[in-house]
Design a protein around this motif. Structure first.
Motif, PDB file in Angstrom:
ATOM      1  N   GLY A 172      39.928 -22.822  25.956  1.00 38.64           N
ATOM      2  CA  GLY A 172      39.257 -22.208  24.807  1.00 38.64           C
ATOM      3  C   GLY A 172      39.831 -22.795  23.531  1.00 38.64           C
ATOM      4  O   GLY A 172      41.019 -23.136  23.482  1.00 38.64           O
ATOM      5  N   SER A 173      39.002 -22.899  22.507  1.00 41.39           N
ATOM      6  CA  SER A 173      39.468 -23.554  21.272  1.00 41.39           C
ATOM      7  C   SER A 173      40.513 -22.722  20.530  1.00 41.39           C
ATOM      8  O   SER A 173      41.296 -23.249  19.758  1.00 41.39           O
ATOM      9  N   GLY A 174      40.485 -21.409  20.745  1.00 38.20           N
ATOM     10  CA  GLY A 174      41.372 -20.529  19.973  1.00 38.20           C
ATOM     11  C   GLY A 174      40.687 -19.990  18.726  1.00 38.20           C
ATOM     12  O   GLY A 174      41.219 -19.102  18.057  1.00 38.20           O
ATOM     13  N   VAL A 236      44.720 -22.535  25.591  1.00 36.32           N
ATOM     14  CA  VAL A 236      44.084 -22.894  24.325  1.00 36.32           C
ATOM     15  C   VAL A 236      44.150 -24.411  24.150  1.00 36.32           C
ATOM     16  O   VAL A 236      45.202 -25.027  24.332  1.00 36.32           O
ATOM     17  N   HIS A 237      42.977 -24.977  23.862  1.00 38.48           N
ATOM     18  CA  HIS A 237      42.835 -26.431  23.705  1.00 38.48           C
ATOM     19  C   HIS A 237      41.962 -26.631  22.460  1.00 38.48           C
ATOM     20  O   HIS A 237      40.731 -26.601  22.532  1.00 38.48           O
ATOM     21  N   PRO A 238      42.617 -26.763  21.279  1.00 39.77           N
ATOM     22  CA  PRO A 238      41.889 -26.679  20.008  1.00 39.77           C
ATOM     23  C   PRO A 238      40.779 -27.712  19.818  1.00 39.77           C
ATOM     24  O   PRO A 238      39.864 -27.487  19.044  1.00 39.77           O
ATOM     25  N   GLN A 239      40.813 -28.837  20.523  1.00 34.26           N
ATOM     26  CA  GLN A 239      39.808 -29.884  20.269  1.00 34.26           C
ATOM     27  C   GLN A 239      38.483 -29.635  21.014  1.00 34.26           C
ATOM     28  O   GLN A 239      37.498 -30.324  20.748  1.00 34.26           O
ATOM     29  N   SER A 240      38.466 -28.695  21.958  1.00 32.41           N
ATOM     30  CA  SER A 240      37.248 -28.411  22.756  1.00 32.41           C
ATOM     31  C   SER A 240      36.638 -29.678  23.380  1.00 32.41           C
ATOM     32  O   SER A 240      35.429 -29.899  23.322  1.00 32.41           O
ATOM     33  N   GLN A 290      44.352 -37.400  20.154  1.00 32.16           N
ATOM     34  CA  GLN A 290      45.139 -36.514  21.006  1.00 32.16           C
ATOM     35  C   GLN A 290      44.407 -35.250  21.418  1.00 32.16           C
ATOM     36  O   GLN A 290      43.582 -34.720  20.697  1.00 32.16           O
ATOM     37  N   LEU A 291      44.768 -34.834  22.625  1.00 34.10           N
ATOM     38  CA  LEU A 291      44.278 -33.571  23.151  1.00 34.10           C
ATOM     39  C   LEU A 291      45.506 -32.683  23.308  1.00 34.10           C
ATOM     40  O   LEU A 291      46.492 -33.096  23.913  1.00 34.10           O
ATOM     41  N   THR A 292      45.464 -31.490  22.728  1.00 37.90           N
ATOM     42  CA  THR A 292      46.657 -30.636  22.763  1.00 37.90           C
ATOM     43  C   THR A 292      46.351 -29.305  23.450  1.00 37.90           C
ATOM     44  O   THR A 292      45.190 -28.907  23.575  1.00 37.90           O
TER      45      THR A 292
END
Ligand code: NDP
Ligand code: MG
Length: 383
Positions: A172-174, A236-240, A290-292
């Motif tokens: 989820g993006s958060g 949580v993965h902000p970049q979706s 980057q993917l975080t």
């Protein structure tokens, strides 16, 4: 040619689904469609896609719609009965359910009962009545998720046995308040909450993303779709970009990646288990850089746990969670309650609820109605 019925054509998913159809006129046709109230857009869509049957839910808009469609060869219905007729139209094999909220339940159930496959964006239907819906579907139809996370899980599963899943990793993006402190979140405005960092969606799901209730609802949705016993971890993965993953028993992880564009999971749901060529923008990983990933903050976003508790309690509790959420989100959008009261309204409504078993659609509707009234009472008392 696949003949489709589209419920909720004027919404964000509806418009994207029509774009997929528009780009593939030799594969798909929309034989029937519904809208809620937006008759101007609906009339334009009807003129372009030429369905033979349509329905507008809001009956006060019926005459206006008829006027806009004068001279068109189309049967026009209204109300819930009209939506159900569109969902069970004899010419169609697949229903796309893109209505928002538990209003999508009755037409989805009717579609399943009449043997139509269901491509489902309307996650609330699975949240409030997952067991009923799946029991009915198991006998005869496929339920194919449109929600990007669940589409990703289905694609990652691709041919593997469900019992080989160690866990589902639901991303989820958060939402817009991921980096806000708890104090800062107390005073957020409707405008800030509607400003999702990655996805452009309808208002209700955008607020659900801001409270992260959306992830809670999706957690329940995934449990029903992929097995109640399956372990589901939220990350949580902000970049979706990674839309979700599966870790298998051998610790190997399969992920599905792509641009945040709902037309991709919609096209997959329309062609599942096949794929079609689409000229949507491709993902440029070098540009992405980057993917975080990070743990969700359960304290700042209490709605996730409320949803998990509702499913664990079972029976009517998920329907109560959902209805209280729908009422609270609308009250926030109307600026009748502050952001933090969304979770509080749901918590109190769940607390006051006496659960009972669900054997029929009516049982769900009674719990849904009770929770709406209870949530409204709390909102009026508190403000
Ligand atoms: P929107 O609010 O944009 O659209 C909702 C649609 O449902 C509109 O066509 C609306 O009609 C219609 N509608 C509203 N209330 C009723 C009712 N009581 N009876 C019949 N029709 C009604 O929502 P979204 O498209 O964003 O979301 C639809 C569903 O898909 C939700 O369940 C959401 O959680 C899910 N979803 C959405 C995603 C997205 O990217 N938007 C992603 C994943 C899931 P009108 O506008 O004419 O009044
Ligand atoms: Mg989603």
């Amino acid at each position: 040619m696949k003949m489709i019925s589209l419920l909720g054509s004027t919404g964000s998913i509806g418009v994207n689904a029509l774009d997929v159809v528009r780009r593939n006129p030799d594969r798909f046709a929309v034989a029937a469609m519904t809208a809620g109230s937006n008759v101007e857009l609906f009339a334009q869509q009807v003129k372009e896609f030429k369905p033979s049957l349509i329905s507008v839910f809001n009956s006060s808009k019926l005459e206006e719609l008829k006027e806009l469609l004068k001279g068109e060869d189309v049967e026009i219905l209204t109300g819930e009965e009209g939506t159900v007729n569109v969902a069970t139209h004899s010419d169609i094999s697949l229903v796309v359910s893109a209505i928002v909220g538990s209003a999508g339940l009755a037409p989805s159930m009717a579609a399943i009962k009449s043997g139509k496959d269901l491509a489902i964006a309307n996650k609330e239907t699975l949240v409030v009545a997952g067991e009923l819906v799946l029991r009915e579907a198991k006998r005869k139809v496929n339920i194919i998720p449109i929600d990007s996370e669940h589409s990703a899980i289905l694609q990652a599963l691709n041919g593997e046995k469900e019992e080989r899943i160690k866990k589902i990793i639901l991303t989820g993006s958060g939402g817009p308040f991921r980096t806000f402190t708890k104090e800062k979140m107390e005073n957020v405005t409707v405008k800030e909450a509607l400003n999702h960092p990655n996805w452009s969606m309808g208002a209700k799901i955008t607020i659900d993303s801001a409270t992260m209730m959306n992830k809670g609802l999706e957690w329940i949705e995934a449990k029903w779709l992929f097995g109640l016993d399956t372990c589901i971890e939220i990350i949580v993965h902000p970049q979706s970009i990674i839309h979700s993953m599966i870790e298998f028993v051998d610790t190997s992880i399969m992920a599905q990646l792509g641009m945040p564009d709902m037309r991709v999971p919609i096209a997959y749901a329309l062609t599942y288990p096949d794929r079609i060529e689409c000229d949507f923008p491709s993902l440029d990983l070098a540009e992405m850089k980057q993917l975080t990933f990070e743990e969700p903050d359960y304290e700042k976003f209490p709605c996730i746990k409320l949803a998990q508790e509702a499913l664990e309690t079972g029976q009517t509790m998920p329907a109560v969670l959902n209805a209280a959420n729908e009422v609270a989100v609308q009250a926030f959008l109307d600026e009748a309650i502050p952001f933090k009261d969304i979770a509080e309204t749901i918590r109190t409504t769940m607390h006051n609820h006496k659960c009972h078993a669900i054997d029929s659609l009516e049982d769900v509707q009674i719990a849904d109605q009770w929770a709406r009234e209870e949530a409204k009472k709390r909102i009026t008392v508190a403000h």
